[in-house]
Enzyme design. Structure first.
Site, PDB file in Angstrom:
ATOM      1  N   LYS A 193       3.769   7.014   2.323  1.00  0.00           N
ATOM      2  CA  LYS A 193       4.040   6.158   1.644  1.00  0.00           C
ATOM      3  C   LYS A 193       5.587   6.664   1.055  1.00  0.00           C
ATOM      4  CE  LYS A 193       2.111   3.047  -1.849  1.00  0.00           C
ATOM      5  NZ  LYS A 193       2.412   1.895  -1.447  1.00  0.00           N
TER       6      LYS A 193
HETATM    7  C1  PLP Z   1       2.687  -0.905   3.635  1.00  0.00           C
HETATM    8  C2  PLP Z   1       1.297  -0.890   2.835  1.00  0.00           C
HETATM    9  N1  PLP Z   1       0.160  -0.885   3.554  1.00  0.00           N
HETATM   10  C3  PLP Z   1      -0.921  -0.996   3.000  1.00  0.00           C
HETATM   11  C4  PLP Z   1      -0.944  -0.717   1.600  1.00  0.00           C
HETATM   12  C5  PLP Z   1      -2.647  -0.684   1.072  1.00  0.00           C
HETATM   13  O1  PLP Z   1      -2.894   0.653   0.626  1.00  0.00           O
HETATM   14  P1  PLP Z   1      -3.684   0.952  -0.664  1.00  0.00           P
HETATM   15  O2  PLP Z   1      -4.904   0.196  -0.504  1.00  0.00           O
HETATM   16  O3  PLP Z   1      -3.991   2.483  -0.818  1.00  0.00           O
HETATM   17  O4  PLP Z   1      -2.883   0.497  -1.927  1.00  0.00           O
HETATM   18  C6  PLP Z   1       0.181  -0.574   0.714  1.00  0.00           C
HETATM   19  C7  PLP Z   1      -0.003  -0.285  -0.441  1.00  0.00           C
HETATM   20  O5  PLP Z   1       0.045   0.723  -0.994  1.00  0.00           O
HETATM   21  C8  PLP Z   1       1.318  -0.547   1.469  1.00  0.00           C
HETATM   22  O6  PLP Z   1       2.422  -0.315   0.813  1.00  0.00           O
END
Ligand code: PLP
Length: 313
Positions: A157
């Site tokens: 991320k």
């Molecule tokens: C690109 C992306 N995909 C998926 C997610 C979902 O991840 P999470 O459930 O850990 O928030 C996020 C958010 O963090 C994201 O930015």
């Protein structure tokens, strides 16, 4: 956006308006940072952070993938977050830890630039709207592909990677949709701009697997567990674009969006949120707000009373 009084910045609590960086901060130019999106929910026992340690673990792993050492332990970051929520007096909030390459030499080798760490909190309602959470959002398949593992690291991320989501989001909103769904570099369904995707067909729940360039969403993992506990079959597999429009039900999961149903994709109407989406959404909402005993361990409660008493004493 609702602001807070204080932000945590490199070990200090500073006023919101004083949380500043130099314009030659490396990550401002090259995207060399990693972050998390976390939520704290109001529960009977005060604010509680959903899967806090899982998020902090993903932050550290994202940093490692970009050769960054976070100069604080997970305990330090957890403690700082608890204190920040208590000092800002929030009962629920969004939490944004960020580790980034700071001011130092310019140029593309960032290894001598300091790694700075901040944690911000603010009150943030439903990202895709309360109406969207209740009745579903309109999505379109983006003309932009999700970043490929040949060029970047979908599992991290990382700040710079989000230019991909930004382009897809702008394209979707300019065209009048609430969210975009991106395909991966093999043209299979990948995810939303900040959410993972689930398709329901004939009573089975499908979601793209790790080789589809997804971010390994923490809400994805939670929703898969809840769905299985409810007796549904969840299958991780490649999903063809057409399966979005052929879905009986479609929904997105993510920290910002929580569980948001999709009611149309590329103007093909899927209808109001279906039975399976609703059933999972109900239990998920209970888990987030500490009403589901079975998932209580997912919550990291903030002991606001003890902290205030300590501060007063
Ligand atoms: C690109 C992306 N995909 C998926 C997610 C979902 O991840 P999470 O459930 O850990 O928030 C996020 C958010 O963090 C994201 O930015």
């Amino acid at each position: 956006m609702n602001t807070a009084d204080l932000i945590w910045m490199n070990g200090e609590f500073v006023a919101w308006e004083d949380a500043k960086v130099h314009v030659l901060t490396h990550s401002l130019h090259y995207g060399t940072g990693v972050f998390e999106g976390i939520r704290a929910y109001e529960t009977e026992r005060g604010p509680a952070i959903f899967r806090h340690l899982d998020h902090l673990d993903r932050l550290r792993k994202s940093a490692q993938l970009y050769y960054m050492d976070i100069p604080y332990s997970t305990d330090d970051l957890r403690e700082a977050t608890h204190e920040l929520i208590a000092r800002n007096g929030f009962r629920s909030c969004y939490i944004r830890p960020l580790a980034f390459r700071g001011y130092g030499p310019m140029g593309l080798d960032p290894l001598s630039n300091p790694v700075e760490v901040t944690i911000a909190v603010w009150e943030w309602g439903a990202y895709l709207g309360e109406e969207g959470k209740r009745n579903g959002v309109r999505a379109r398949v983006s003309s932009w592909r999700r970043i490929s593992p040949e060029s970047l690291i979908p599992h991290a991320k990382a700040c710079g990677q989000y230019l991909n989501s930004v382009l897809a989001k702008i394209e979707a909103t300019k065209a009048g949709y609430e969210e975009a769904i991106l395909l991966d570099h093999h043209s299979n369904v990948c995810e939303g701009t900040g959410e993972n995707v689930f398709v329901v067909r004939d009573g089975t729940i499908f979601t793209p697997g790790h080789s589809a360039s997804i971010l390994d969403g923490i809400n994805r993992k939670s929703v898969m567990e809840i769905a299985r506990d409810l007796g549904y079959t969840v299958v991780e597999r490649d999903i063809a674009r057409a399966e979005l429009a052929l879905a009986d039900e479609l929904f997105l999961t993510g920290t910002a969006a929580e569980l948001t149903p999709v009611r149309s994709v590329d103007d093909v109407e899927l209808g109001p949120p279906g039975e399976i989406t609703r059933a999972i959404q109900r239990v998920f909402d209970d888990a987030l707000h500490g009403r589901a005993e079975r998932y209580r361990e997912w919550l990291d409660p903030v002991d606001v009373a003890a902290r205030s008493a300590h501060a007063a004493g």
